[in-house]
Write a protein that holds these residues in place. Structure first.
Motif, short mmCIF file in Angstrom:
data_model
loop_
_atom_site.label_atom_id
_atom_site.label_comp_id
_atom_site.label_asym_id
_atom_site.label_seq_id
_atom_site.Cartn_x
_atom_site.Cartn_y
_atom_site.Cartn_z
N MET A 162 1.20 -0.62 0.05
CA MET A 162 0.06 -0.35 -0.29
C MET A 162 1.01 1.12 0.25
SD MET A 162 -3.33 -1.07 2.86
CE MET A 162 -3.70 0.92 2.44
N VAL A 163 0.54 1.67 -1.01
CA VAL A 163 1.28 3.56 -1.02
C VAL A 163 0.58 4.24 0.26
CG1 VAL A 163 1.67 5.57 -2.47
CG2 VAL A 163 0.91 3.36 -3.29
N GLN A 164 2.40 4.80 1.68
CA GLN A 164 1.79 5.58 2.29
C GLN A 164 2.01 6.29 2.39
OE1 GLN A 164 2.02 3.75 5.07
NE2 GLN A 164 1.88 2.13 4.34
N PRO A 165 1.12 7.79 2.53
CA PRO A 165 0.77 8.40 2.09
C PRO A 165 2.55 9.44 2.37
CG PRO A 165 -0.47 8.71 3.96
CD PRO A 165 0.34 6.84 3.84
N THR A 166 2.45 10.79 1.97
CA THR A 166 3.52 11.93 1.84
C THR A 166 3.79 12.64 2.18
OG1 THR A 166 3.81 11.84 -0.40
CG2 THR A 166 4.61 9.74 1.04
N THR A 167 3.26 13.65 3.19
CA THR A 167 3.90 14.76 3.75
C THR A 167 4.63 16.15 2.19
OG1 THR A 167 3.45 14.38 5.32
CG2 THR A 167 3.75 16.36 5.22
N PRO A 168 3.79 16.79 1.41
CA PRO A 168 4.59 17.31 0.50
C PRO A 168 6.22 17.88 1.58
CG PRO A 168 2.40 18.09 0.90
CD PRO A 168 2.32 16.96 1.51
N ALA A 169 6.68 18.03 1.18
CA ALA A 169 7.73 19.60 1.02
C ALA A 169 7.42 21.20 1.51
CB ALA A 169 8.69 19.53 0.73
N HIS A 170 7.10 21.66 2.46
CA HIS A 170 6.46 23.06 3.09
C HIS A 170 8.50 23.29 3.63
CE1 HIS A 170 4.88 25.93 4.34
NE2 HIS A 170 5.36 26.13 5.50
N GLY A 171 8.23 24.53 2.33
CA GLY A 171 9.31 25.52 2.83
C GLY A 171 9.78 25.83 1.92
N VAL A 172 11.14 27.04 1.60
CA VAL A 172 11.53 27.74 0.22
C VAL A 172 13.08 26.69 -0.25
CG1 VAL A 172 12.43 29.79 -0.88
CG2 VAL A 172 10.64 29.60 0.81
N PHE A 173 12.93 26.43 -1.23
CA PHE A 173 14.31 25.20 -1.85
C PHE A 173 15.13 26.06 -2.55
CE2 PHE A 173 10.94 22.53 0.17
CZ PHE A 173 11.80 21.95 0.79
N TRP A 174 16.52 26.74 -2.17
CA TRP A 174 17.63 27.00 -3.26
C TRP A 174 18.26 26.54 -3.60
CZ3 TRP A 174 17.89 32.07 -3.07
CH2 TRP A 174 17.01 33.02 -2.32
N HIS A 175 18.70 25.94 -5.16
CA HIS A 175 19.28 25.46 -5.93
C HIS A 175 19.97 26.13 -7.22
CE1 HIS A 175 16.31 23.77 -9.11
NE2 HIS A 175 15.66 23.43 -7.68
N SER A 176 20.93 24.80 -7.67
CA SER A 176 21.21 26.53 -9.05
C SER A 176 20.68 25.72 -9.93
CB SER A 176 23.13 25.37 -8.91
OG SER A 176 23.31 23.94 -9.16
N GLU A 177 21.39 26.65 -11.22
CA GLU A 177 20.75 26.26 -12.68
C GLU A 177 20.62 24.93 -13.10
OE1 GLU A 177 19.91 28.02 -16.85
OE2 GLU A 177 22.35 28.20 -15.56
N ASN A 178 21.58 23.41 -11.98
CA ASN A 178 21.58 22.22 -12.70
C ASN A 178 21.37 21.19 -11.47
OD1 ASN A 178 23.79 23.13 -11.12
ND2 ASN A 178 25.69 21.64 -11.27
N GLY A 179 20.49 21.66 -10.94
CA GLY A 179 20.01 21.70 -10.02
C GLY A 179 20.11 20.90 -8.79
N ARG A 180 21.26 20.79 -7.74
CA ARG A 180 22.10 20.82 -7.51
C ARG A 180 21.78 21.69 -5.81
NH1 ARG A 180 28.85 20.51 -7.41
NH2 ARG A 180 27.93 18.95 -8.72
N LEU A 181 21.27 20.93 -5.24
CA LEU A 181 20.81 21.55 -3.59
C LEU A 181 21.64 22.34 -3.23
CD1 LEU A 181 17.72 22.20 -3.08
CD2 LEU A 181 18.22 20.12 -0.87
N LEU A 182 20.92 23.74 -2.46
CA LEU A 182 22.14 24.52 -1.58
C LEU A 182 22.22 23.98 -0.16
CD1 LEU A 182 22.24 26.53 -3.93
CD2 LEU A 182 22.39 28.49 -2.27
N LEU A 183 23.73 23.38 0.35
CA LEU A 183 23.43 23.45 1.46
C LEU A 183 23.36 24.29 2.16
CD1 LEU A 183 26.50 20.57 1.14
CD2 LEU A 183 24.08 20.16 1.22
N SER A 184 23.97 25.53 2.50
CA SER A 184 23.92 26.32 3.02
C SER A 184 22.91 27.74 2.44
CB SER A 184 24.99 26.97 3.68
OG SER A 184 25.71 26.20 4.65
#
Length: 270
Positions: A162-184
């Protein structure tokens, strides 16, 4: 007394011996003087003989001057003399020499290019192989569709978890143009962000370009794509400017060159 007188040598026998010794010494002296007179001129001569005159240098001469020129039709005795004059090295007798060595007695064969080519022989095995008879198979070869139908497992069941219900991510996410997420990532002003949300919910991400300029003390910050809410775009723009002022020459993302433009993507999940 009489016996002693009989054994005493007489003076007549001693005198001739003295005369012979004198003559022998005289002869030795005469022979020595004669030898000195003969060898004395050689002491004033040079040890090396003078070279022969150029008119007497005949160069290479014939091997046998007193014999006629060599000819194959000459008698064996004259040919043997020529053979002896040519043997300057005794090793010619043990080398495979076809004229003077043991090669003379080896059977001579024609050169390869003069030997006749042997005729081509036909194959000796003229028996044909036995014919292979076709044997019919007693097995019926079914079609692929029939084989699949016969071997298909009709009771196959797949049970998925059974597919477990997932909670959508909440917040503001910064990443570069190639999709790399900024750690800080930079942090927006919470009050301005909440006030900007009253103007509408963002429909897409915001793209902000950081373009370095040699004429300006700081890089230029430009909004290349709006999220649909201009107030949120300005909040992100001011946050990037404040972060650049604090970071100085350090890049915002690891591995980024400070001399090349950098594009940051802000993904709003509010």
């Amino acid at each position: 007394m009489n016996e002693a007188k009989t054994h005493k040598p007489s003076s007549r026998l001693i005198k001739p011996k003295r005369e012979n010794n004198g003559m022998y010494s005289l002869r030795l002296i005469v022979a020595f003087l004669a030898a000195v007179a003969i060898h004395a001129p050689f002491a004033f001569m040079n040890g090396n003989p003078p070279p022969p005159p150029p008119e007497l240098d005949f160069g290479e001469t014939t091997q046998a001057i007193s014999l006629p020129p060599p000819d194959e039709n000459q008698p064996e005795t004259i040919q043997a003399i020529y053979n002896w004059t040519e043997i300057n090295d005794p090793t010619l007798l043990i080398l495979p020499n076809h004229r003077l060595g043991f090669g003379l007695f080896v059977p001579k064969t024609e050169p390869i290019e003069k030997q006749p080519v042997p005729p081509i022989e036909e194959a000796r095995n003229n028996i044909a192989p036995p014919p292979v008879l076709s044997v019919p198979l007693d097995i019926d070869i079914a079609t692929l569709a029939q084989l699949l139908a016969d071997n298909w497992n009709a009771k196959t069941e797949i049970s998925l978890p059974m597919v477990q219900p997932t909670t959508p991510a909440h917040g503001v996410f910064w990443h570069s143009e190639n999709g790399r997420l900024l750690l800080s990532p930079p942090e927006n002003d919470a009050q301005r962000q909440a006030l900007a949300l009253s103007h509408g919910v963002p429909t897409q991400t915001t793209a902000i370009e950081i373009a370095p300029s040699p004429l300006l003390p700081m890089p230029r910050v430009i909004v290349r794509r709006s999220c649909g809410n201009a107030e949120l775009d300005m909040v992100a723009l001011d946050t990037v400017r404040l972060t650049l002022a604090k970071a100085g020459p350090l890049p915002l993302t690891p591995g980024a060159s400070p001399d090349k433009p950098l594009v940051l993507i802000i993904d709003w999940h509010l």
